[in-house]
Write a protein that holds these residues in place. Sequence first.
Motif, PDB file in Angstrom:
ATOM      1  N   UNK A 218      33.149  25.989   6.466  1.00 14.86           N
ATOM      2  CA  UNK A 218      33.658  25.417   5.218  1.00 14.86           C
ATOM      3  C   UNK A 218      32.502  25.060   4.290  1.00 14.86           C
ATOM      4  N   UNK A 219      31.489  24.420   4.852  1.00  6.45           N
ATOM      5  CA  UNK A 219      30.341  23.996   4.049  1.00  6.45           C
ATOM      6  C   UNK A 219      29.660  25.191   3.387  1.00  6.45           C
TER       7      UNK A 219
ATOM      8  N   UNK B 202      42.125  32.169   6.360  1.00 10.92           N
ATOM      9  CA  UNK B 202      41.728  31.717   7.693  1.00 10.92           C
ATOM     10  C   UNK B 202      42.571  32.468   8.718  1.00 10.92           C
ATOM     11  N   UNK B 203      41.934  33.369   9.451  1.00  9.99           N
ATOM     12  CA  UNK B 203      42.665  34.233  10.374  1.00  9.99           C
ATOM     13  C   UNK B 203      43.416  33.448  11.445  1.00  9.99           C
ATOM     14  N   UNK B 204      42.774  32.415  11.999  1.00  9.02           N
ATOM     15  CA  UNK B 204      43.409  31.675  13.085  1.00  9.02           C
ATOM     16  C   UNK B 204      44.638  30.910  12.616  1.00  9.02           C
ATOM     17  N   UNK B 205      44.693  30.553  11.321  1.00 13.02           N
ATOM     18  CA  UNK B 205      45.844  29.828  10.790  1.00 13.02           C
ATOM     19  C   UNK B 205      47.079  30.686  10.675  1.00 13.02           C
ATOM     20  N   UNK B 206      46.864  32.009  10.509  1.00  6.35           N
ATOM     21  CA  UNK B 206      47.972  32.961  10.466  1.00  6.35           C
ATOM     22  C   UNK B 206      49.030  32.562   9.430  1.00  6.35           C
ATOM     23  N   UNK B 207      48.590  32.090   8.285  1.00  4.66           N
ATOM     24  CA  UNK B 207      49.484  31.704   7.181  1.00  4.66           C
ATOM     25  C   UNK B 207      50.344  30.492   7.499  1.00  4.66           C
ATOM     26  N   UNK B 208      50.037  29.752   8.577  1.00  3.52           N
ATOM     27  CA  UNK B 208      50.910  28.643   8.977  1.00  3.52           C
ATOM     28  C   UNK B 208      50.145  27.350   9.215  1.00  3.52           C
ATOM     29  N   UNK B 209      48.990  27.223   8.604  1.00  4.94           N
ATOM     30  CA  UNK B 209      48.204  26.001   8.754  1.00  4.94           C
ATOM     31  C   UNK B 209      47.657  25.590   7.399  1.00  4.94           C
ATOM     32  N   UNK B 210      47.641  24.265   7.156  1.00  4.20           N
ATOM     33  CA  UNK B 210      47.134  23.748   5.889  1.00  4.20           C
ATOM     34  C   UNK B 210      45.675  23.324   5.988  1.00  4.20           C
ATOM     35  N   UNK B 211      45.020  23.613   7.102  1.00  2.00           N
ATOM     36  CA  UNK B 211      43.628  23.189   7.252  1.00  2.00           C
ATOM     37  C   UNK B 211      42.755  23.786   6.157  1.00  2.00           C
ATOM     38  N   UNK B 212      42.869  25.099   5.945  1.00  3.07           N
ATOM     39  CA  UNK B 212      42.053  25.748   4.919  1.00  3.07           C
ATOM     40  C   UNK B 212      42.413  25.243   3.529  1.00  3.07           C
ATOM     41  N   UNK B 213      43.677  24.875   3.318  1.00  2.95           N
ATOM     42  CA  UNK B 213      44.118  24.385   2.002  1.00  2.95           C
ATOM     43  C   UNK B 213      43.472  23.055   1.653  1.00  2.95           C
ATOM     44  N   UNK B 214      43.034  22.312   2.649  1.00  3.21           N
ATOM     45  CA  UNK B 214      42.397  21.021   2.410  1.00  3.21           C
ATOM     46  C   UNK B 214      41.029  21.195   1.737  1.00  3.21           C
ATOM     47  N   UNK B 215      40.362  22.312   2.043  1.00  2.22           N
ATOM     48  CA  UNK B 215      39.010  22.527   1.530  1.00  2.22           C
ATOM     49  C   UNK B 215      38.936  23.615   0.461  1.00  2.22           C
ATOM     50  N   UNK B 216      39.850  24.575   0.507  1.00  4.55           N
ATOM     51  CA  UNK B 216      39.715  25.758  -0.332  1.00  4.55           C
ATOM     52  C   UNK B 216      41.049  26.129  -0.979  1.00  4.55           C
ATOM     53  N   UNK B 217      40.978  27.156  -1.824  1.00  2.50           N
ATOM     54  CA  UNK B 217      42.186  27.815  -2.301  1.00  2.50           C
ATOM     55  C   UNK B 217      42.541  28.876  -1.257  1.00  2.50           C
TER      56      UNK B 217
ATOM     57  N   UNK C 240      34.263  30.412  20.018  1.00  4.28           N
ATOM     58  CA  UNK C 240      35.162  29.505  19.312  1.00  4.28           C
ATOM     59  C   UNK C 240      34.613  28.962  18.021  1.00  4.28           C
ATOM     60  N   UNK C 241      33.456  29.460  17.582  1.00  2.00           N
ATOM     61  CA  UNK C 241      32.857  28.992  16.336  1.00  2.00           C
ATOM     62  C   UNK C 241      33.436  29.761  15.153  1.00  2.00           C
ATOM     63  N   UNK C 242      33.653  29.048  14.055  1.00  2.00           N
ATOM     64  CA  UNK C 242      34.188  29.685  12.851  1.00  2.00           C
ATOM     65  C   UNK C 242      33.064  30.337  12.054  1.00  2.00           C
TER      66      UNK C 242
END
Length: 871
Positions: free
Chosen positions: A620-621, A634-649, A693-695
């Motif tokens: 993210x940084x 974010x591939x791991x989110x598979x369109x069903x996680x808001x984690x990436x939405x917290x930091x990015x578009x 397991x590292x992004x």
Amino acid sequence: MKIVNKFYPHALAILGFIIVSLIYFYPVLQGKQILQSDIVQYTGMAKEQNDFRAAEHAEPYWTNSAFGGMPTYQLGANYPYDFIGKLDDALRFLPRPADYLFLYFFGFYGLLLVLRTDPLKAFIGAVAFGFSTYLIIILGVGHNAKAHAIAYMPLVIAGFILVFQKKYVWGGLLTMFAVALEVNANHFQMTYYLLIFLLILSGYFAFNFIKDKEYKPLLIAGGTLAVAAIFAIGANAANLMATSEYAKYSTRSNSELTFNPDGTKRENENALSREYITEYSYGIAESFNLIAPRLFGGSNSENLGKDSHMYSFMINHGVPSDQAEDFVSGLPAYWGDQPIVAAPAYIGIVIFFLAVLALFLDNRRIKYVFLAGALVSLVLSWGKNFSLLTDFFIDYVPMYDKFRAVSSIQVILEVCFPILSIMGLQSFFRNDDERLKIKALLQTAAFCLGTFLILLLAKGMFHFSGSSDNYLLQSYGPDFVDALKEDRMSLYLADLLRSSFFTVLSFAFLYCFIKYKSKIITLSYLLVIGLALLGVFFIFIVFGEKTLLTIKTFVPLIAFSVGYLIWRLIVKKEYNQLTIILVGVLIFSDLFFIDKKYVDAKKFKSPAEIAAPFQETPADAKILEDTTHYRVFELSGNMSSARASYFHHSIGGYHAAKPRKMQQLFDYQIAKNNLEILNMLNVKYVIQTDKEGNEIPTINPEANGNAWFVGHVKLVNKPDDVMKALNNLDTKKVAVFNVREHEGKFRNARMKKQWDTTGTIKVVEYKPNYIKYQSDNTKDGLAVFSEMYYKNGWNAYIDGQLTDHFPVDYVLRAMEIPGGKHTIEFKFEPQVVKTGGTIVLVSSIGMLLLLAGGIYFERKNSSANKSEFKV
């Protein structure tokens, strides 16, 4: 003085609700907040919206942080003139989630008062309702809107009953404000289920009116309820209208595509498939969980404890005791029909016992309304396990197919059974026929204990196998699964015995009241002594461990307070009150210790942790070093996680009603590795996970950018053709346009021409609801923007002049730009919010006038009645 005496019990009850709510969720007194999984996702989705509010002191109504862009109508948007929301805030004055627990108590207490229950029994009934396990669990996981809507259900029911009791003014006013608050809670599925019960309730009263040939009162009642509903809905018009508008573009609306992602023909036009709607279907046999909580294992993460077979299995295989204890604290003991269960939907065996007693003893026919509501909700909760009825509702009952998780209709049962239980308790103390009461008690005990006996004998019919057992078998072996099955069987037997024990106690308390009142005194003495010892014990623990503000510090206060109350009643020989309090303690004990297994202090975190639930990763940084405007996948989110939405578009996100076209674009294209779709969405970074397991942030050098000029338009005639054209499309050069979406506005010949692609266009200012571009092209060009097309709100301007824009490439915006240098602006200006806000303002003023008029009318009638009495 009369007024004080009249309202004193109710003030005491409300104070009791506040105290119980705060003590149960005592970490809020330490400044902590509950960590709710769904709210964590919401925090990610709403980050951009909240940041905009803080900076601009305005409402964006649009966010680009999720699904490429979507309205915030169902993301906690604030609407103009939301006076009902202000009233709701006033009622929810306690810290969350104690505020929702208080609302449970408050609303149900009001309903029981309308049913002419005395304050003490109403208080006990309200506590019983609020501590229903399902209602506590949804607070633990963060289904706040659901809890919010459920909390106002009893007040809506109370208003309807008052109206049908010919108390049109107070009933109409209560219905109007209760319905307004119910709709404002913004969980339309719960409101829809409430409507089903209200139809049953209204049918009962209408039948009685018609039978007695009271047609005028029926018409007045219907008119009163209609007026109340109109103003209540009007007071929420902005939210309702905006949500209705967006719903047509969400996954809750029907698909315009006629084929599936695999190319086969779609057989079902419904937005939600029958399998999706009924995925969470309550098992028929699982229904007994309502009266014996862990018959089917409890939850998918059950704490089996050190006495379990699994713990012994781990120890026997050389696992250290601390690791074994930790391991057995969260195992999938649940073996019912639903995919995931956080806790059993337990209503309480004492509640069930008293509800059955009401059926045998209470003479009021309205009990059958609540019984019918409970049974209808139970049968509908079976979903695919009772497909005959479920399919009928999906196919023929309007809007039933718009909601999933059919098991959640059991909230109606959660309302009805506590009502029946208090009716049973009330009728028991009002009835003077000793023989009849003993007969009813015996019948109730026989029914309950007979049910448990049948379940005990039927144990051999069950397999105790869960849906995760195949995975566990492959991972840990057959002995592991056998140990887990043994624990499931132990839970089954233990909770049958537990519920039988509480049944016997319930019978004993009420039977002793009839036959041996001195035994009630003895039981009360024992309870006082027990409470005193409990209080002393916890005082020792508190001071011994120097514990600060935990549940242990409140136990002595609770124990001594209840003990003192019982002691005073012993001295006064108030046998009725003593027995009622004993039953109340039994109800509370039954529910409290089950609830605490699933929602405890460990779920509470510091405000800082709640405000920032996602931790920034090195990936993210690295991405955030890029200050241009782009999107992330974010591939791991598979369109069903808001984690990436917290930091990015992000092009992913978490929402119950996703933008339909974006979800389809994922299913039909992105999931098949069509990288050209990521390019046109301006996905500049893809977050992947390596073997450790590292992004890792992978840059996409082929991303199209914020906007570009295309040279050619491919014209098609239906959505199917647009989606198929995207299979092989150079989106930098060609745009796909469905001519039927703008039939009459664009000529085919005009769109078929070759466009100039030598121009440039770039973003110069960005906000969620406003984007400004500068273009420079020598000839007329057709620009495509990597922003979601949403016609209801987004307006396009060229040099300040409103200009038409249109959809291309299934989800994007495009517009013709004349040659030269131009300023292009997109502004989100939703007319639906302005129109809805005006309706809200008018309706709110109307509600206040009706309230003032109603109070004046009732006071005038009251004064006239007093004068007439004196004469």
